[in-house]
Design a protein around this motif. Structure first.
Motif, PDB file in Angstrom:
ATOM      1  N   UNK A 124      35.502  35.513  35.088  1.00  0.00           N
ATOM      2  CA  UNK A 124      34.267  36.075  34.559  1.00  0.00           C
ATOM      3  C   UNK A 124      33.735  37.269  35.339  1.00  0.00           C
ATOM      4  N   UNK A 125      34.285  37.566  36.493  1.00  0.00           N
ATOM      5  CA  UNK A 125      33.675  38.573  37.347  1.00  0.00           C
ATOM      6  C   UNK A 125      34.003  39.997  36.912  1.00  0.00           C
ATOM      7  N   UNK A 126      35.038  40.152  36.100  1.00  0.00           N
ATOM      8  CA  UNK A 126      35.403  41.477  35.582  1.00  0.00           C
ATOM      9  C   UNK A 126      35.969  41.319  34.178  1.00  0.00           C
ATOM     10  N   UNK A 127      35.688  42.254  33.316  1.00  0.00           N
ATOM     11  CA  UNK A 127      36.357  42.266  32.024  1.00  0.00           C
ATOM     12  C   UNK A 127      37.869  42.237  32.262  1.00  0.00           C
ATOM     13  N   UNK A 128      38.631  41.367  31.585  1.00  0.00           N
ATOM     14  CA  UNK A 128      40.059  41.247  31.887  1.00  0.00           C
ATOM     15  C   UNK A 128      40.844  42.545  31.711  1.00  0.00           C
ATOM     16  N   UNK A 168      39.639  29.809  36.808  1.00  0.00           N
ATOM     17  CA  UNK A 168      38.595  29.638  35.805  1.00  0.00           C
ATOM     18  C   UNK A 168      37.190  29.844  36.351  1.00  0.00           C
ATOM     19  N   UNK A 169      37.042  29.948  37.667  1.00  0.00           N
ATOM     20  CA  UNK A 169      35.716  30.150  38.253  1.00  0.00           C
ATOM     21  C   UNK A 169      34.949  28.835  38.367  1.00  0.00           C
ATOM     22  N   UNK A 217      39.040  30.421  28.533  1.00  0.00           N
ATOM     23  CA  UNK A 217      38.755  31.841  28.742  1.00  0.00           C
ATOM     24  C   UNK A 217      39.753  32.454  29.719  1.00  0.00           C
ATOM     25  N   UNK A 218      40.089  31.710  30.765  1.00  0.00           N
ATOM     26  CA  UNK A 218      41.070  32.201  31.732  1.00  0.00           C
ATOM     27  C   UNK A 218      42.433  32.414  31.074  1.00  0.00           C
ATOM     28  N   UNK A 219      42.861  31.464  30.257  1.00  0.00           N
ATOM     29  CA  UNK A 219      44.141  31.620  29.567  1.00  0.00           C
ATOM     30  C   UNK A 219      44.141  32.869  28.689  1.00  0.00           C
ATOM     31  N   UNK A 230      37.309  35.316  23.052  1.00  0.00           N
ATOM     32  CA  UNK A 230      36.373  35.621  24.127  1.00  0.00           C
ATOM     33  C   UNK A 230      36.431  37.069  24.590  1.00  0.00           C
ATOM     34  N   UNK A 231      37.578  37.732  24.431  1.00  0.00           N
ATOM     35  CA  UNK A 231      37.771  39.070  24.977  1.00  0.00           C
ATOM     36  C   UNK A 231      38.392  39.982  23.927  1.00  0.00           C
ATOM     37  N   UNK A 232      38.040  41.261  24.037  1.00  0.00           N
ATOM     38  CA  UNK A 232      38.491  42.240  23.055  1.00  0.00           C
ATOM     39  C   UNK A 232      38.999  43.492  23.761  1.00  0.00           C
ATOM     40  N   UNK A 233      39.963  44.152  23.138  1.00  0.00           N
ATOM     41  CA  UNK A 233      40.391  45.491  23.543  1.00  0.00           C
ATOM     42  C   UNK A 233      40.833  46.221  22.291  1.00  0.00           C
ATOM     43  N   UNK A 234      40.549  47.499  22.235  1.00  0.00           N
ATOM     44  CA  UNK A 234      40.863  48.271  21.034  1.00  0.00           C
ATOM     45  C   UNK A 234      41.636  49.521  21.412  1.00  0.00           C
ATOM     46  N   UNK A 235      42.930  49.525  21.082  1.00  0.00           N
ATOM     47  CA  UNK A 235      43.775  50.699  21.307  1.00  0.00           C
ATOM     48  C   UNK A 235      43.659  51.183  22.758  1.00  0.00           C
TER      49      UNK A 235
END
Length: 310
Positions: free
Chosen positions: A84-88, A112-113, A136-138, A159-164
Motif C-alpha cells: 500500500x505504500x506506493x502505487x504498484x 501485504x502490510x 491486493x498484494x497478489x 484494486x489497481x489500474x494502469x493505462x498504456x
C-alpha cells in the motif's frame, strides 16, 4: 546454504547525518565477508520489537538506490515492501531503476502490510482484513510483472489500474528481477508464493519453518509449480558471543530484554541452530544483529558461516 544480512535498526551513533555512511560501510563489509544478501525494512518509523518509534529511520528504497551505487556483488532487497505504500506501477518503476543502478542485483521483496500505526501516521488507508491485503498484494505483483515485461501496460484490476503505461528502461535481470513474498500465512500468503514468487521468506523456529515449507510444497503441487524453483529463505535476529560468560556480559551491556525476539547464543549454539534451519530446508539465512552489534556479525562470518558455505 547462503547467508545474508538484514538491517532493521538505524542506530549507528549519535549523529543521524552519518547514517548512510554507516549502512554503506556495513553493506560493503558484508559483501567482502561472504554474505550474498543485504536487505532493509520498508517502513517509515521503527517497529516495536526493534526499537523506539521516534528513532532515526531511513526510507528503504532511497537507501537501496544509494547502496546499489557503492556495492558490486551483493544482492539488495527490501524485506519487505508493503503493497500500500506506493502505487504498484510506480513501485515497478522504482525497482527497475534500482536494478539498473545495481547492474542486476535487486530482489523485489513485497508483502501485504501490517503496521497500522504507520498507515495512520502517513495517511494511508489500512484495510483491516488480512485476506483483502493479501489479494491486493497478489494483484500488485501481477501488475509489476506486466510493467517489467510489456512495451506498454494496460491493466484493469480490482484494486489497481494502469493505462498504456510505459516503463523504460526495463530491469536488467531477465526475465525480471526475482520477486520475494514475505510472510508465512498458510492459506493465502504461501499460496501466493506458489503462484507468483521466486522466493519466500518465513520466520520462526526450525520446526515451524519446516512446517511452513511443507505447506508451500503442497501449494506448489496444487499450482503445478516446481517447488525447487522457489528460493527458501528465513529471517532471524542474532546476538552472538564466544562463550557463556561473554554472552552474559553482552546481554547486560546491551540491555537485552528477557523477551528478546531473536536468539542469543554462543558460537557453538548458533552453529547448531543454523544447522537445524538448513535441515529444515532453508537455502538463504538472513540475519540481523541486535542493536547492530558488530561482534555478532564478525563471529557469524568467521566462525559460523564456514561450516555451511561450500
Amino acid at each position: 546454504m547462503k547467508f545474508g544480512i538484514h538491517n532493521p535498526s538505524w542506530l549507528f551513533g549519535a549523529e543521524p547525518a552519518e547514517i548512510f555512511e554507516a549502512v554503506k560501510a556495513k553493506a560493503q563489509w558484508a559483501e567482502d565477508h561472504g554474505f550474498t544478501w543485504f536487505s532493509v525494512m520498508d517502513h517509515l518509523i521503527q517497529i516495536a520489537n526493534v526499537g523506539a518509534p521516534d528513532e532515526p529511520f531511513m526510507e528503504g528504497w532511497t537507501v537501496l538506490s544509494g547502496l546499489a551505487a557503492v556495492t558490486r556483488r551483493i544482492r539488495l532487497a527490501t524485506l519487505v515492501s508493503s503493497v500500500h505504500y506506493r502505487n504498484p506501477a510506480h513501485l515497478a518503476k522504482i525497482a527497475a531503476g534500482v536494478d539498473l543502478i545495481s547492474r542486476g542485483r535487486l530482489t523485489l521483496g513485497i508483502g501485504a502490510g501490517w503496521f497500522e500505526t504507520e498507515y495512520r501516521q502517513y495517511g494511508w488507508e489500512f484495510p483491516p482484513r488480512p485476506a483483502l491485503r493479501i489479494r491486493q498484494m497478489e494483484e500488485a505483483v501481477r501488475l509489476i510483472l506486466a510493467m517489467w515485461a510489456e512495451k506498454r501496460t494496460t491493466f484493469h484490476g480490482k484494486y489497481f489500474q494502469a493505462q498504456d503505461a510505459i516503463l523504460e528502461p526495463k530491469p536488467i535481470q531477465k526475465p525480471h528481477p526475482p520477486v520475494m513474498i514475505g510472510g508465512g500465512g498458510e492459506q493465502l500468503t504461501l499460496r501466493a508464493v506458489a503462484r507468483l514468487a521466486d522466493a519466500c521468506n518465513v520466520g520462526g523456529t526450525p520446526d515451524m519453518v519446516r512446517h511452513k515449507l511443507d505447506v508451500l510444497r503442497r501449494h506448489c503441487d496444487a499450482a503445478q509449480r516446481s517447488y525447487a524453483d522457489i528460493e527458501r529463505t528465513n529471517i532471524i535476529s542474532f546476538l552472538i558471543a564466544r562463550d557463556e560468560a561473554s554472552l552474559a556480559a553482552k546481554r547486560k551491556r546491551l540491555a537485552v530484554p528477557e523477551n528478546y525476539y531473536g536468539v542469543a547464543g554462543t558460537v557453538a549454539q548458533i552453529t547448531d541452530l543454523v544447522g537445524k534451519y538448513q535441515d529444515a530446508g532453508v537455502q538463504l539465512l538472513i540475519s540481523s544483529a541486535y542493536k547492530n552489534d558488530s561482534e555478532t556479525l564478525e563471529l557469524l562470518a568467521a566462525d559460523v558461516m564456514p561450516r555451511f558455505v561450500k
